[in-house]
Each structure stands twice: as C-alpha cells, then as structure tokens.
Design an enzyme around this catalytic site. Structure first.
Site, PDB file in Angstrom:
ATOM      1  N   TRP A 262       0.813  -1.221   0.000  1.00 21.28           N
ATOM      2  CA  TRP A 262       0.000   0.000   0.000  1.00 21.28           C
ATOM      3  C   TRP A 262       0.848   1.273   0.000  1.00 21.28           C
ATOM      4  O   TRP A 262       1.861   1.357   0.692  1.00 21.28           O
ATOM      5  CB  TRP A 262      -0.874  -0.009   1.260  1.00 21.28           C
ATOM      6  CG  TRP A 262      -1.481   1.299   1.627  1.00 21.28           C
ATOM      7  CD1 TRP A 262      -0.904   2.312   2.340  1.00 21.28           C
ATOM      8  CD2 TRP A 262      -2.805   1.754   1.316  1.00 21.28           C
ATOM      9  NE1 TRP A 262      -1.785   3.358   2.491  1.00 21.28           N
ATOM     10  CE2 TRP A 262      -2.951   3.039   1.877  1.00 21.28           C
ATOM     11  CE3 TRP A 262      -3.893   1.199   0.608  1.00 21.28           C
ATOM     12  CZ2 TRP A 262      -4.131   3.781   1.760  1.00 21.28           C
ATOM     13  CZ3 TRP A 262      -5.067   1.938   0.505  1.00 21.28           C
ATOM     14  CH2 TRP A 262      -5.181   3.205   1.077  1.00 21.28           C
TER      15      TRP A 262
ATOM     16  N   ASP B 120       0.149   9.049   0.990  1.00 20.53           N
ATOM     17  CA  ASP B 120       0.721  10.361   0.656  1.00 20.53           C
ATOM     18  C   ASP B 120       2.175  10.352   0.165  1.00 20.53           C
ATOM     19  O   ASP B 120       3.013   9.638   0.719  1.00 20.53           O
ATOM     20  CB  ASP B 120       0.726  11.271   1.891  1.00 20.53           C
ATOM     21  CG  ASP B 120      -0.553  11.226   2.664  1.00 20.53           C
ATOM     22  OD1 ASP B 120      -1.536  10.657   2.172  1.00 20.53           O
ATOM     23  OD2 ASP B 120      -0.569  11.767   3.770  1.00 20.53           O
TER      24      ASP B 120
ATOM     25  N   GLN C 179       4.063   7.253   2.199  1.00 22.46           N
ATOM     26  CA  GLN C 179       3.373   6.519   3.245  1.00 22.46           C
ATOM     27  C   GLN C 179       3.177   5.103   2.730  1.00 22.46           C
ATOM     28  O   GLN C 179       2.641   4.891   1.636  1.00 22.46           O
ATOM     29  CB  GLN C 179       2.024   7.190   3.541  1.00 22.46           C
ATOM     30  CG  GLN C 179       2.158   8.501   4.263  1.00 22.46           C
ATOM     31  CD  GLN C 179       2.576   8.320   5.712  1.00 22.46           C
ATOM     32  OE1 GLN C 179       1.756   8.021   6.566  1.00 22.46           O
ATOM     33  NE2 GLN C 179       3.858   8.493   6.005  1.00 22.46           N
TER      34      GLN C 179
ATOM     35  N   TRP D 198      -4.245   0.077   4.061  1.00 22.47           N
ATOM     36  CA  TRP D 198      -3.516   0.926   5.001  1.00 22.47           C
ATOM     37  C   TRP D 198      -3.196   0.157   6.278  1.00 22.47           C
ATOM     38  O   TRP D 198      -4.008  -0.648   6.734  1.00 22.47           O
ATOM     39  CB  TRP D 198      -4.375   2.164   5.311  1.00 22.47           C
ATOM     40  CG  TRP D 198      -3.634   3.250   6.030  1.00 22.47           C
ATOM     41  CD1 TRP D 198      -2.924   4.267   5.469  1.00 22.47           C
ATOM     42  CD2 TRP D 198      -3.547   3.436   7.456  1.00 22.47           C
ATOM     43  NE1 TRP D 198      -2.379   5.068   6.450  1.00 22.47           N
ATOM     44  CE2 TRP D 198      -2.745   4.578   7.678  1.00 22.47           C
ATOM     45  CE3 TRP D 198      -4.037   2.744   8.562  1.00 22.47           C
ATOM     46  CZ2 TRP D 198      -2.454   5.056   8.949  1.00 22.47           C
ATOM     47  CZ3 TRP D 198      -3.744   3.214   9.833  1.00 22.47           C
ATOM     48  CH2 TRP D 198      -2.953   4.351  10.018  1.00 22.47           C
TER      49      TRP D 198
ATOM     50  N   PHE E 237       3.971   8.889  10.237  1.00 25.94           N
ATOM     51  CA  PHE E 237       3.027   9.542   9.334  1.00 25.94           C
ATOM     52  C   PHE E 237       3.753  10.543   8.422  1.00 25.94           C
ATOM     53  O   PHE E 237       4.959  10.700   8.469  1.00 25.94           O
ATOM     54  CB  PHE E 237       1.920  10.222  10.151  1.00 25.94           C
ATOM     55  CG  PHE E 237       0.779   9.303  10.530  1.00 25.94           C
ATOM     56  CD1 PHE E 237       0.935   7.913  10.519  1.00 25.94           C
ATOM     57  CD2 PHE E 237      -0.458   9.807  10.897  1.00 25.94           C
ATOM     58  CE1 PHE E 237      -0.117   7.062  10.860  1.00 25.94           C
ATOM     59  CE2 PHE E 237      -1.520   8.974  11.242  1.00 25.94           C
ATOM     60  CZ  PHE E 237      -1.352   7.598  11.224  1.00 25.94           C
TER      61      PHE E 237
ATOM     62  N   ASP F 283       1.849  16.134   9.745  1.00 21.91           N
ATOM     63  CA  ASP F 283       2.260  16.368   8.361  1.00 21.91           C
ATOM     64  C   ASP F 283       3.117  17.625   8.178  1.00 21.91           C
ATOM     65  O   ASP F 283       2.780  18.520   7.392  1.00 21.91           O
ATOM     66  CB  ASP F 283       1.026  16.422   7.427  1.00 21.91           C
ATOM     67  CG  ASP F 283       0.078  15.257   7.631  1.00 21.91           C
ATOM     68  OD1 ASP F 283       0.547  14.204   8.109  1.00 21.91           O
ATOM     69  OD2 ASP F 283      -1.124  15.379   7.332  1.00 21.91           O
TER      70      ASP F 283
ATOM     71  N   GLU G 117      -5.172  18.490   6.524  1.00 18.37           N
ATOM     72  CA  GLU G 117      -3.993  17.620   6.487  1.00 18.37           C
ATOM     73  C   GLU G 117      -2.986  18.125   5.437  1.00 18.37           C
ATOM     74  O   GLU G 117      -3.331  18.870   4.531  1.00 18.37           O
ATOM     75  CB  GLU G 117      -4.405  16.189   6.115  1.00 18.37           C
ATOM     76  CG  GLU G 117      -5.432  15.581   7.064  1.00 18.37           C
ATOM     77  CD  GLU G 117      -5.690  14.105   6.774  1.00 18.37           C
ATOM     78  OE1 GLU G 117      -5.565  13.307   7.717  1.00 18.37           O
ATOM     79  OE2 GLU G 117      -6.022  13.738   5.636  1.00 18.37           O
TER      80      GLU G 117
ATOM     81  N   TRP H  80      -9.409   8.486  -0.736  1.00 22.67           N
ATOM     82  CA  TRP H  80      -9.540   7.647   0.460  1.00 22.67           C
ATOM     83  C   TRP H  80     -10.833   6.832   0.365  1.00 22.67           C
ATOM     84  O   TRP H  80     -10.869   5.646   0.689  1.00 22.67           O
ATOM     85  CB  TRP H  80      -9.598   8.510   1.721  1.00 22.67           C
ATOM     86  CG  TRP H  80      -8.270   8.756   2.361  1.00 22.67           C
ATOM     87  CD1 TRP H  80      -7.644   9.961   2.512  1.00 22.67           C
ATOM     88  CD2 TRP H  80      -7.405   7.791   2.975  1.00 22.67           C
ATOM     89  NE1 TRP H  80      -6.449   9.798   3.156  1.00 22.67           N
ATOM     90  CE2 TRP H  80      -6.277   8.478   3.456  1.00 22.67           C
ATOM     91  CE3 TRP H  80      -7.471   6.404   3.142  1.00 22.67           C
ATOM     92  CZ2 TRP H  80      -5.233   7.828   4.106  1.00 22.67           C
ATOM     93  CZ3 TRP H  80      -6.422   5.748   3.803  1.00 22.67           C
ATOM     94  CH2 TRP H  80      -5.311   6.471   4.266  1.00 22.67           C
TER      95      TRP H  80
HETATM   96  C1  FRU Z   1      -3.412  11.973   4.645  1.00 26.21           C
HETATM   97  C2  FRU Z   1      -3.012  11.337   5.959  1.00 26.21           C
HETATM   98  C3  FRU Z   1      -2.059  12.216   6.736  1.00 26.21           C
HETATM   99  C4  FRU Z   1      -1.326  11.243   7.594  1.00 26.21           C
HETATM  100  C5  FRU Z   1      -1.202  10.057   6.692  1.00 26.21           C
HETATM  101  C6  FRU Z   1      -1.237   8.734   7.399  1.00 26.21           C
HETATM  102  O1  FRU Z   1      -3.782  11.076   3.663  1.00 26.21           O
HETATM  103  O2  FRU Z   1      -4.160  11.033   6.722  1.00 26.21           O
HETATM  104  O3  FRU Z   1      -2.678  13.255   7.449  1.00 26.21           O
HETATM  105  O4  FRU Z   1      -0.091  11.730   8.015  1.00 26.21           O
HETATM  106  O5  FRU Z   1      -2.283  10.130   5.785  1.00 26.21           O
HETATM  107  O6  FRU Z   1      -0.934   7.697   6.535  1.00 26.21           O
END
Ligand code: FRU
Length: 519
Positions: free
Chosen positions: A52, A55, A71, A79, A114, A182, A238, A321
């Site tokens: 997976w 970001d 990520q 996720w 994150f 972030d 975010e 998402w």
């Molecule tokens: C955005 C988010 C960020 C976070 C990350 C976690 O897509 O929710 O805010 O750091 O993904 O994977």
C-alpha cells in the site's frame, strides 16, 4: 545565506544498528517487489515497491537528485502501520526504487511514521521531518501526534535522539495534540532559518495550519497560526504546503470532511488552494481566493518541491480515500501518484502542467488535422470517429476542438477512451454550460463510489484544448493548458484501449498523439 551547519547536534544512529522492524520491511519488499511484473504497474507513475501507498512525503532535491518518500504499508494492499518507502529520480519520469527508510520502531512513533517532508542540510545530510504517532490506536484518548526527525545519506536514515522535536508543549492554547501532523519543512534563504507548516485542529474542532521555525532544523519554536478553517472548507486540514509561485503565496491543504460547493469542491477528502499575500516580517498570511486543485476523482495530499532550475513541481496521491478499499488487485500493489506537475499562477488560479521532461519520452507521433466530428453513439453502442493509430493506454494526446466554420457552437464534444465493448471512460465538454464532465462509470469499479465529476471551464466560444495522459491504470486531463486538471484511476483490462470522438452538433478537431515509452 547558506543554511547553518548543525555540527553541534550529535545524531544518534541507533547504535549503528537497524531496527528489527525496518530490517523485516526491507527484506520483505526485496523479496516481494520483484514478483510484480513491470507491465502490471504504470510505466511512469510512482507505485509502492509492494503493498500500500498513500501520501507523497519528503519530496526534495538532495545531492542533485529528487528524492521522494511515501506513506507505505508493504505487508498489505490496505492501510496499516505506516513506514516510509523511498524512490529517487533525475527527471520525474524514470524512478529508481530504494529501500524503505523508516518503520514504526520507537516509542514516539510506535503507531506509525506519518506524513512529512525533507530538506538537505548545509553539511550534506538529508533531514526528514515526519509525524510520530504514539499513546494508543485510533480513537484512543491517549493518542498523541508529535513531530520527529531522521537524518541520512540518501539511502539509510536514523531517527534523531532528541525526538520528538515538536510536541504538545509547542501548541497554542486549546489546540489538539491528537490531530497534529504532516510537517512541511523548507529553508528560507532570506531569513536564514528553517520553517515548517503543520496541520492541526483548533478548539472549535476544525483545521488550522501552524507555522514553526528553527535555526538549525533540530530545535523548533512556534511562530503563528498561518490560517484557520473555522469550519469552512472541511474539518481537519492535512498535509499543508506553503510556497510562492509567480509572486503569489500559495497555501495548499487537504481537508477532511469537506462539503461540496457547486462544482468547485467535492464531499469528503478534498484539496484546496488558498492563494493570498504574505507579510513575511509579521508572518501574516491574508487570503485572497480559495479554489480547487484537481477536479477529478482521485487526488489527495499533494506535496511540492522547488527544482534546481526554479520550477515548483507538485505530486499527489492519485487515489481517493473513499474508494481505496475497493481495489480488485491488478497485482500486489495499491495506489499510485500523479505525474509530477509544474505549477504557475495566472488569472487568480493555480495552473498545472505535466513536467516538461515527459516530452523526452514521446514516441510515434500521430497528427490529424481538421477532422470533422458529428453525431453521438447510442447507449451501449460503440460509435463515433476513430482515427488511425490513435488508441492505447500509455500515451500523451492533445485534442484541440473548435466549432465547424459557419455553424452554431456544438452542444457537446465527447472523447471516449480506454474503451471496448465492456469498459470505457468519457470526457464531455459542453461549451454552452461551460463544463467538462469526467465519467468513469464503466471503469471497472464494483462498488457504487462516485464515478463522475464536472469541472467549470473558461468560455472560449466552443474552443477548448484537452490534453490526456494515460498510463495503464490512470487518466490525467489537462484542460486549456492546465487551467483545470482532472485525475482518475481506471483499473480496467489493458485491451480496453479504443479512443472515439463524438459530438452533439458538429465540431472540428486537431489531434496530436504520442505513445509514451519508458525503457
Ligand atoms: C493523509 C493522511 C495524513 C497522515 C497520513 C497517514 O492522507 O491522513 O494526514 O499523516 O495520511 O498515513
């Protein structure tokens, strides 16, 4: 002014040892990544080594190459505990995979590493700034998010012994220590210091962007709240980014829980561009306009880098998402990034175009001039104008549309692409309404997720330029040289590769089409 060297800051290299978690992830991706065949992935869009991706993180120029982290949950196509995957490139089209750099292996990031960003330090080291999640799983009252650092050489990174460097004590009164994430870091030449913007929630439970500063990248203090949501434009904000383009200050953020607003914004997770002025001395950002960044179906959490030749280039997670759970498994990977886009600012809007490096990968040019298009096919029927050598799923095609001479403006012009008997995605321009509709209703989605979206476009009397970039599992449409962009995934068989042109009324088109070949 040169960035201040931080030689006085001793960075602990975890005793020179790699954690078990990181070693396991490196071994796993090495073993599993090679099992995914090249044609089971896009050719020039970033995908995870295995598992997976969400970001983009740490998009930065380091020792003359562009590094990009992401990520990453290597063990599943869903996720999970967040790692940081890693790639680098010289030209934004050809990417080199590098080993995963971080795993959740410290008390301050045990629930995930994150999103975050990166910068090259004056002493030649690469600094990663990210959010550590600790205290408890999602929804736990003990959960906290803190900002942390790791330092490395472009391949191996070690977490800073002074982590976390920004914790709840550096939050303004009443702000949330739970949704605090972030960081996007940059070096400010003029001020001779680092800055970072971080997303957070204020006491009214809606988003805010906080500004922090540091003389050396390691010790941080709070400066101000750059902007706050006040329950408009979603809730939690975010993945902020703050930069200048063509003299305009741009604050980009990805709000959760947006409410749709006309054609400009859509429900759920969205991305907004707040343009305005910035009184740098007093750190006062003043909004002028809030606009959408992408009008497609899959676009989130963008991040930018300033290139060595002064371009501001943006990349984003090309996946919503909301439908990320409904993947049908092309191979053992899930999610991809957009094509990196060059940004400019004109007529009050952010303008985006594919990085110019893409031109070097164009092959087999096809030019068709003054093609008349008239008639719409009946439902379920394949019809319309098909041009010789204009088909495929890995291409760069520009279509210039105009009304036929001496005739009324047509009602609609349609491009159907990635099409066969079963599948198809369409783009419909309605000049009188002033919109382009992207419809991927027949694009292989087995759930009733949102499959259509409309973008408002400039009235040019029936004249429009549509540039379509396809890369096996995605479509990105740049309208009128990047005034609007629409991005979407299309997970259909590659045999669905037909391209058809149709019009309600009569339109005339010029087509310029290239295959994109990345060896
Ligand atoms: C955005 C988010 C960020 C976070 C990350 C976690 O897509 O929710 O805010 O750091 O993904 O994977």
């Amino acid at each position: 002014m040169e960035p201040v060297p931080n030689r006085e800051v001793e960075v602990s290299m975890m005793d020179g040892k790699m954690s078990e978690q990181l070693k396991k992830a490196r071994d796993y991706e090495k073993e599993q990544g090679v099992k995914i065949l090249p044609d089971e992935r896009p050719a020039f869009h970033v995908t995870p080594t295995v598992g997976w991706i969400n970001d983009p993180n740490g998009f930065s120029l380091y020792k003359g190459e562009y590094h990009l982290f992401y990520q990453y949950h290597p063990y599943d196509i869903h996720w999970g505990p967040m790692h940081w995957g890693h790639l680098k490139t010289k030209d934004f089209i050809k990417w080199e995979r590098l080993p995963v750099v971080m795993a959740p292996d410290h008390p301050y990031d045990e629930f995930g590493c994150f999103s975050g960003s990166a910068v090259e330090l004056a002493d030649g080291r690469h600094l990663l700034m990210y959010t550590g999640v600790l205290g408890g799983p999602d929804e736990s009252p003990l959960r906290r998010q803190v900002q942390c650092l790791a330092v490395g050489d472009g391949v191996d990174y070690e977490k800073y012994e002074g982590n976390p460097v920004i914790g709840p004590e550096l939050l303004p009164e009443g702000n949330s220590p739970i949704d605090f994430r972030d960081p996007k870091i940059w070096w400010d030449e003029e001020d001779g210091c680092y800055y970072a913007v971080v997303g957070d929630r204020t006491a009214d439970d809606s988003g805010a962007i906080l500004l922090y500063t540091s003389p050396d990248g390691f010790s941080w203090s709070y400066v101000t709240t750059l902007d706050r949501c006040e329950n408009r434009y979603g809730k939690m904000w975010e993945c902020p980014d703050f930069f200048q383009v063509n003299g305009k200050w741009i604050l980009i953020t990805s709000p959760q829980e947006m409410e749709a607003q006309g054609l400009e914004f859509h429900k759920g997770n969205d991305v907004i561009c707040i343009s305005g002025t910035y009184d740098k001395k007093n750190h006062q950002f003043t909004r002028e306009a809030v606009t959408a960044v992408d009008y497609g179906l899959d676009f989130y959490a963008p991040q930018t880098v300033l290139t060595s030749d002064g371009r501001r280039v943006m990349i984003a997670w090309m996946q919503a998402w909301a439908n990320s759970r409904f993947h049908h498994g092309i191979a053992n990977w899930m999610g991809m990034f957009t094509l990196p886009r060059e940004l400019s600012f004109a007529n009050g809007r952010l303008v985006q175009n594919p990085v110019r490096e893409l031109l070097q990968y164009r092959r087999e040019p096809v030019f068709c001039r003054d093609v008349e298009v008239e008639g719409i096919s009946r439902l379920g029927e394949i019809g319309g104008v098909r041009l010789d050598d204009v088909s495929g799923r890995m291409l760069d095609m520009t279509v210039d549309v105009r009304p036929a001479e001496g005739q009324d403006i047509y009602d609609a012009f349609v491009i159907r692409f990635a099409r066969d008997d079963e599948y198809g995605t369409s783009l419909t321009y309605r000049p009188k309404k002033g919109t382009v509709l992207l419809d991927r209703g027949d694009s292989g989605f087995r759930f009733d997720v949102v499959t259509r979206r409309e973008a408002p476009v400039r009235d040019r009397g029936g004249v429009i330029r549509l540039r379509l970039i396809l890369d096996r599992f995605s479509a990105e449409i740049f309208i009128n040289d990047g005034e609007q962009v629409m991005s979407a995934c299309i997970y259909t068989p590659q045999e669905a590769d037909g391209i058809y042109f149709e019009a309600k009324g009569k339109a005339v088109i010029d087509v310029e089409k290239y295959d994109i070949v990345v060896e």
